[in-house]
Design an enzyme around this catalytic site. Structure first.
Site, PDB file in Angstrom:
ATOM      1  CB  CYS A   1     -16.410  51.794 116.465  1.00 35.52           C
ATOM      2  SG  CYS A   1     -16.589  53.584 116.507  1.00 35.52           S
TER       3      CYS A   1
ATOM      4  CD  GLU B   1     -19.777  56.074 123.258  1.00 32.61           C
ATOM      5  OE1 GLU B   1     -19.989  55.623 122.116  1.00 32.61           O
ATOM      6  OE2 GLU B   1     -20.517  56.899 123.809  1.00 32.61           O
TER       7      GLU B   1
END
Ligand code: NAD
Length: 453
Positions: A244, A210
């Site tokens: 993010c 991720e």
């Protein structure tokens, strides 16, 4: 000798004993996580405030309640997720039983970053527990207060034989990665993702990465500037931009930029007051290193909004940069701070070409009152996730997979996707021993077989 060998061996023994497999065991651990969140709520909020100056509201909605809803979803669906999935059969297997069994991998490693230091430890952990694994957690060494709670308080809510917390930074994690795991789930930046992937390759360990990157945000001329500005400012400056999936930069025409700037200024003032540094709702930068990196980017183009910083507090004002060039440093790296550059394009086609020239981002946003424009952006680009007319709301749905593509990562999680990520899907066929006459048609000598060829 590798310092983690004993810990890993005892987890491996616990997994081998079959302890983690029954649904009751998994449910008990998930209930433990729920109790951990409930009984330590104040300490968790305080840790997030200490590490990131996170406002309690932001901590509640982006950390605690997300973890709670993932836990409750897993608890409510555990039995149905664990059920064998029966599949259709061909002529030769009509009397047999064919199914997919989701079985735990074994001992899995979860490595987490500091920006959502509770969410990004617990949400993958929920999936790993639900799937019946033993787990090694490696929280970030940068979010010190949360690291302390994860290592000192969380273990008392879990079965100590099956779950371990390992502390340390790059050096310790490198040593940890020398060991064999059955699955590695890593959240962090793409360059560390490469290190993790190459360590995993030694044992052919399956992984989820991720990662991050630069998330584009296209704003069409056909929009309500204040509506767009409110939404963009909220999700860019949330957690001081250290998210993010935050929009990394805006692409729009010069005309739309001129309408957006006063609207963005208005949003910043409404959200954080005339002096954002005094706002209790604006986060701070995690470390001196990141503060200096971000302060260096403030000089790119011209700060149309904000631009101030305070080293003492690691404060960077909510900033909007204009006259930014594609070649400026701010356009070369993931910003990961409260700085939003605007780049001008003449059309959606130019915006799409700009996006397609770059690495595939983790998230992509398009704002327009015309749904055809949003759909065009969706159809002609690729990204981990996509949200039209808002920011990061797509990741609040546990029914959507969350993950990157290309440089922004591989694999997915959230909700049932987490359970599947931490499960090996074993294809099983249980045959009957009867019908041997029919089965014997496949045995040699083949010369006697007439396939009608
Ligand atoms: P990071 O990659 O520096 O650190 C993540 C973890 O890896 C930490 O636990 C750290 O101790 C460990 N680590 C760091 N360097 C290492 C090395 N050389 N060898 C082995 N382990 C190492 O990331 P970060 O700074 O903590 O987080 C920011 C990054 O994470 C950004 O790029 C952001 O986009 C990304 N991120 C992605 C997601 C997502 O869900 N895709 C979520 C949050 C953050």
């Amino acid at each position: 000798m590798n310092p983690f060998l004993d810990t890993l061996q005892s987890l491996r023994d616990a997994f081998g004993s079959g302890k983690t497999r029954p649904a009751e065991f998994r449910a008990a651990q998930l209930e433990g996580l729920n109790r951990f969140l409930k009984e330590n709520r104040d300490a968790l909020l305080a840790a997030l405030a200490q590490d990131l100056h996170k406002a309690p509201f932001e901590s509640e909605i982006s950390e605690i309640s997300i973890c709670q809803s993932e836990i409750n979803l897993a608890l409510n669906n555990l039995h149905s997720w664990m059920k064998d999935e029966h599949v259709s059969k061909n002529l030769a297997t009509q009397l047999d039983t064919a199914f997919i069994r989701r079985e735990p991998y074994g001992v899995v490693l979860i490595i987490s970053p500091w920006n959502y230091p509770l969410n990004l430890v617990l949400v993958p952990l929920v999936g790993a527990i639900a799937a019946g694994n033993c787990v090694v957690l490696k929280p970030s060494e940068m979010s010190k207060s949360m690291e302390k709670i994860i290592s000192e308080v969380l273990p008392s809510y879990l079965d100590k034989n099956c779950f371990a917390v390992v502390l340390g930074g790059p050096q310790e994690t490198t040593t940890l990665l020398e060991n064999k795991f059955d699955y590695i789930f890593f959240t962090g930046n793409p360059s560390v993702g490469r290190i993790v992937m190459s360590a995993a390759s030694k044992y052919l360990t399956p992984i989820t990465l991720e990662l991050g990157g630069k998330n584009p945000c296209y704003v069409d001329d056909n929009c309500d500037p204040q509506n767009v500005a409110n939404r963009v400012a909220w999700f860019r400056f949330f957690n001081a931009g250290q998210t993010c999936v935050a929009p990394d930069y805006i692409l729009c025409t010069r005309e739309t930029q001129e309408k957006l700037l006063p609207a963005l200024q208005n949003a910043v003032t409404q959200f954080y007051g005339k002096d954002p540094q005094g706002s209790p709702d604006l986060g701070r930068i995690i470390s001196d290193k990141h503060f200096h990196r971000l302060r260096g980017l403030l000089g790119n183009g011209r700060a149309a909004i904000g631009g101030q910083s305070d080293e003492q507090e690691r404060y960077i004002a909510p900033t909007v940069l204009v006259d930014v060039k594609e070649t400026d440093p701010v356009m070369q790296e993931e910003i990961f701070g409260p700085i939003l550059p605007i780049l001008n394009v003449q059309s959606i086609d130019e915006a799409i070409a700009f996006i397609r020239k770059r690495e595939k981002p983790l998230a992509l946003y398009a704002f327009s009152k015309d749904s055809k424009v949003v759909r065009q952006m969706l159809e002609q680009t690729s990204s981990g996730g996509f949200c039209g007319n808002d920011g990061f709301m797509h990741m609040t749905l546990t029914t959507l997979p969350f993950g990157g593509v290309g440089n922004s990562g591989m694999g997915m999680y959230h909700g049932k996707f987490s359970f599947d990520t931490f499960s090996h899907q074993r294809g099983c066929l249980l045959r009957s021993s009867g019908m041997e006459k029919l089965n014997s048609l496949r045995y040699p000598p083949y010369a006697q077989r007439n396939l009608g060829l």
